[in-house]
Design a protein around this motif. Structure first.
Motif, PDB file in Angstrom:
ATOM      1  N   LEU A 252       0.790  -0.991   0.022  1.00 17.55           N
ATOM      2  CA  LEU A 252      -0.007   0.010   0.193  1.00 17.55           C
ATOM      3  C   LEU A 252       0.787   1.229   0.113  1.00 17.55           C
ATOM      4  O   LEU A 252       1.554   1.485   0.918  1.00 17.55           O
ATOM      5  CB  LEU A 252      -0.920   0.057   1.295  1.00 17.55           C
ATOM      6  N   ASP A 253       0.766   2.107  -1.033  1.00 13.17           N
ATOM      7  CA  ASP A 253       1.392   3.191  -1.266  1.00 13.17           C
ATOM      8  C   ASP A 253       0.589   4.599  -0.714  1.00 13.17           C
ATOM      9  O   ASP A 253      -0.174   4.844  -1.430  1.00 13.17           O
ATOM     10  CB  ASP A 253       2.040   3.466  -2.644  1.00 13.17           C
ATOM     11  N   GLU A 254       0.863   5.144   0.438  1.00 15.63           N
ATOM     12  CA  GLU A 254       0.177   6.178   0.823  1.00 15.63           C
ATOM     13  C   GLU A 254      -1.509   5.924   0.757  1.00 15.63           C
ATOM     14  O   GLU A 254      -2.311   6.526   0.239  1.00 15.63           O
ATOM     15  CB  GLU A 254       0.242   7.538   0.083  1.00 15.63           C
ATOM     16  N   PRO A 255      -1.871   4.869   1.412  1.00 16.96           N
ATOM     17  CA  PRO A 255      -3.318   4.548   1.247  1.00 16.96           C
ATOM     18  C   PRO A 255      -4.314   5.354   1.825  1.00 16.96           C
ATOM     19  O   PRO A 255      -5.329   5.397   1.351  1.00 16.96           O
ATOM     20  CB  PRO A 255      -3.327   2.844   1.910  1.00 16.96           C
ATOM     21  N   TYR A 256      -3.959   6.419   2.624  1.00 20.86           N
ATOM     22  CA  TYR A 256      -4.840   7.047   3.275  1.00 20.86           C
ATOM     23  C   TYR A 256      -4.886   8.575   2.595  1.00 20.86           C
ATOM     24  O   TYR A 256      -5.896   9.407   2.857  1.00 20.86           O
ATOM     25  CB  TYR A 256      -4.568   7.347   4.595  1.00 20.86           C
ATOM     26  N   ALA A 257      -3.899   8.977   1.506  1.00 23.57           N
ATOM     27  CA  ALA A 257      -3.891   9.959   0.994  1.00 23.57           C
ATOM     28  C   ALA A 257      -5.139  10.219   0.194  1.00 23.57           C
ATOM     29  O   ALA A 257      -5.898   8.937  -0.521  1.00 23.57           O
ATOM     30  CB  ALA A 257      -2.791   9.954  -0.007  1.00 23.57           C
ATOM     31  N   ALA A 258      -5.938  11.338  -0.063  1.00 21.39           N
ATOM     32  CA  ALA A 258      -6.976  11.625  -0.732  1.00 21.39           C
ATOM     33  C   ALA A 258      -8.504  11.234  -0.087  1.00 21.39           C
ATOM     34  O   ALA A 258      -9.454  11.244  -0.569  1.00 21.39           O
ATOM     35  CB  ALA A 258      -7.060  11.264  -2.178  1.00 21.39           C
ATOM     36  N   LEU A 259      -8.330  10.306   0.998  1.00 17.68           N
ATOM     37  CA  LEU A 259      -9.564   9.794   1.707  1.00 17.68           C
ATOM     38  C   LEU A 259      -9.905  10.516   2.721  1.00 17.68           C
ATOM     39  O   LEU A 259      -9.232  11.177   3.515  1.00 17.68           O
ATOM     40  CB  LEU A 259      -9.094   8.374   2.209  1.00 17.68           C
ATOM     41  N   ASP A 260     -11.403  10.644   2.849  1.00 19.12           N
ATOM     42  CA  ASP A 260     -12.199  11.530   3.819  1.00 19.12           C
ATOM     43  C   ASP A 260     -11.835  10.610   5.398  1.00 19.12           C
ATOM     44  O   ASP A 260     -11.417   9.337   5.262  1.00 19.12           O
ATOM     45  CB  ASP A 260     -13.417  11.969   3.732  1.00 19.12           C
ATOM     46  N   ASP A 261     -12.481  11.052   6.289  1.00 18.63           N
ATOM     47  CA  ASP A 261     -12.463  10.204   7.535  1.00 18.63           C
ATOM     48  C   ASP A 261     -13.163   8.943   7.242  1.00 18.63           C
ATOM     49  O   ASP A 261     -12.514   8.032   8.015  1.00 18.63           O
ATOM     50  CB  ASP A 261     -13.087  11.410   8.748  1.00 18.63           C
ATOM     51  N   ALA A 262     -14.306   8.859   6.615  1.00 25.77           N
ATOM     52  CA  ALA A 262     -14.876   7.624   6.427  1.00 25.77           C
ATOM     53  C   ALA A 262     -14.219   6.584   5.827  1.00 25.77           C
ATOM     54  O   ALA A 262     -13.808   5.602   6.036  1.00 25.77           O
ATOM     55  CB  ALA A 262     -16.212   7.923   5.762  1.00 25.77           C
ATOM     56  N   GLY A 263     -13.583   7.525   4.854  1.00 27.27           N
ATOM     57  CA  GLY A 263     -12.638   6.496   3.888  1.00 27.27           C
ATOM     58  C   GLY A 263     -11.489   6.054   4.446  1.00 27.27           C
ATOM     59  O   GLY A 263     -10.980   4.647   4.552  1.00 27.27           O
ATOM     60  N   LYS A 264     -10.699   6.804   5.365  1.00 27.47           N
ATOM     61  CA  LYS A 264      -9.454   6.327   6.370  1.00 27.47           C
ATOM     62  C   LYS A 264     -10.191   5.090   7.233  1.00 27.47           C
ATOM     63  O   LYS A 264      -9.365   4.223   7.487  1.00 27.47           O
ATOM     64  CB  LYS A 264      -8.988   7.551   7.133  1.00 27.47           C
TER      65      LYS A 264
END
Lengths: 227, 229
Positions: free
Chosen positions: B164-176
């Protein structure tokens, strides 16, 4: 069997992308049409010269169209890192190559069959009715030769900054035998009669070139897309 | 009679990687056993993506040896690719295809996944919250939706090694939170997860190790002391 399914899936993807964006269709139709018209202006008013130049001009226009369509095919895949993701899947590189080749070949064949009557009408050339199958076969085999080489070199230059300039520079010297076979077969078909036999010989040569290039390019495509 | 231990999920032996004239990875040694969750930290430009791409077979080591489940890279890259999946920063989907078509393509290009039921595809889309947008072209998606689609591909193919390369990038809180659930779920299923992330508040994931990449060298990361050799 897996490779065949994978190649068809890649070809379908390329078709879907082109159906939706029409980027290649618009660019190649416009470019081929402009090439035919410009060359007609350049050749002057001599009807015999125009008619005899028709096969060469047609294939030059298709060669440029082949460069554009192959480059665009890889360009569309580079967006969003999609090509990288495709190559991360456990699919053989030959299957990816054959899929992209298949899409490019069918596209060039259809374009060639559309441009054939346009070029003949513009240049005052006519082919005997019994030779149209030779012309169609020439477009199919010539289109395959262009697609085989163009797809390979488009993959090679896809990640380079100067890809638009490098692709024709690398590709055109290699494409000469295909160009020669396609132009000569078209000329022979236009003359008809005894020259049909000559056209058949050129078609055999064209098929031979296609086969050799296809085997070589599909075998070494992994060197092109892998680090 | 003793059986051989299972191969390590990731093994690097003195791996270097040069990009142009610069060495991005230097003499890197690493062993990660199957089923572990390892987080990789590091400032921008320190080589995290390079390391992940090397493990994903997209880059070859300049020197040294790299193995994924015992398959040496890049020589046995095909066998390694059958057991790994990479979620890149942008999601890696074809913009002119819709979400469903992207996932169908991934299934067709993955030997052995051809039997994945249509229900599995729908379930993957539902899991990442893309059911309603399944038939929309990816080019109309936001960055977060593209990342979710990449995650759906991972869930659908469920490889043994998740990169996983920066899996949280661009995600909102729900996405994180969704990403956290998927990572925890993958670990619970015995998958190995190797994740490059800047997120410093994901400790609740309970990583087995946190590594820091700096100047091309890997170190164990100690939250109290900073990087330790």
């Amino acid at each position: 069997m897996n490779d065949l399914i994978a190649a068809l899936a890649v070809a379908r993807k390329d078709f879907l992308q082109e159906l939706r964006s029409r980027a290649t269709t618009v660019a190649t139709l416009f470019f081929s049409g402009i090439t035919l018209v410009m060359m007609a202006f350049g050749l002057g008013r001599d009807p015999d010269l125009m008619a005899s130049a028709a096969p060469g001009v047609l294939w030059v226009a298709l060669a440029f169209a082949g460069v554009i369509s192959s480059a665009q095919s890889f360009q569309a895949d580079l967006e969003e890192g999609a090509l990288e993701q495709l190559l991360l899947l456990p699919v053989s590189r030959a299957a990816v190559y054959l899929g992209k080749l298949l899409a490019s070949w069918l596209y060039l064949s259809v374009l060639g069959i559309i441009m054939l009557p346009v070029a003949f009408a513009l240049y005052g050339a006519s082919a005997p009715a019994e030779t149209w199958w030779v012309l169609v076969l020439t477009v199919i085999l010539g289109g395959l030769g262009f697609a085989v080489i163009a797809t390979f070199y488009a993959g090679l230059t896809a990640n380079l900054q100067a890809r638009e300039a490098l692709l024709p520079v690398l590709m055109f010297p290699v494409i000469v035998p295909v160009m020669l076979g396609a132009v000569r077969a078209t000329e022979s078909a236009l003359l008809g009669g005894a020259d049909i036999g000559l056209a058949a010989s050129w078609l055999q040569l064209l098929a031979g070139f296609d086969l050799v290039y296809l085997v070589v390019c599909s075998s070494i495509f992994h060197f092109v897309v892998d680090d | 009679m003793s059986s051989a231990p299972p191969p390590l999920a990731i093994e690097l032996r003195d791996v270097t990687r040069r990009m142009g004239r610069d060495f991005v990875l230097r003499g890197m040694n690493l062993e990660i056993a199957p089923g572990k969750l390892v987080v990789l930290r590091g400032a921008n430009g320190t080589g995290k993506t390079t390391l992940l791409r090397l493990l994903a077979t997209r880059l070859r080591p300049t020197s040294g040896q790299a193995f994924v489940f015992g398959h040496e890279l890049p020589r046995a890259g095909g066998a390694a690719r059958a057991r790994l999946g990479l979620l890149n920063v942008t999601g890696g989907s074809f913009p002119m295809l819709d979400a469903r078509e992207n996932l169908e393509l991934a299934i067709k290009l993955t030997p052995g996944a051809g039997g994945a039921a249509a229900g599995a595809l729908d379930a993957a889309l539902a899991a990442v919250g893309l059911t309603a947008a399944a038939n929309k072209l990816v080019r109309t998606y936001s960055s977060g939706m593209k990342k979710r689609l990449g995650l759906a591909r991972l869930l659908l193919l469920d490889p043994e090694l998740w990169l996983l390369d920066e899996p949280y990038a661009a995600l909102d809180d729900a996405g994180k939170s969704l990403m956290d659930e998927c990572v925890s779920g993958a670990k619970a299923r015995g998958r190995t997860v190797f994740m490059a992330s800047h997120e410093s508040d994901r400790d609740h994931l309970g990583p087995d190790a946190v590594l820091e990449l700096s100047a091309g060298v890997l170190r164990l990361y100690d939250p109290l002391l900073g990087s330790a050799p």
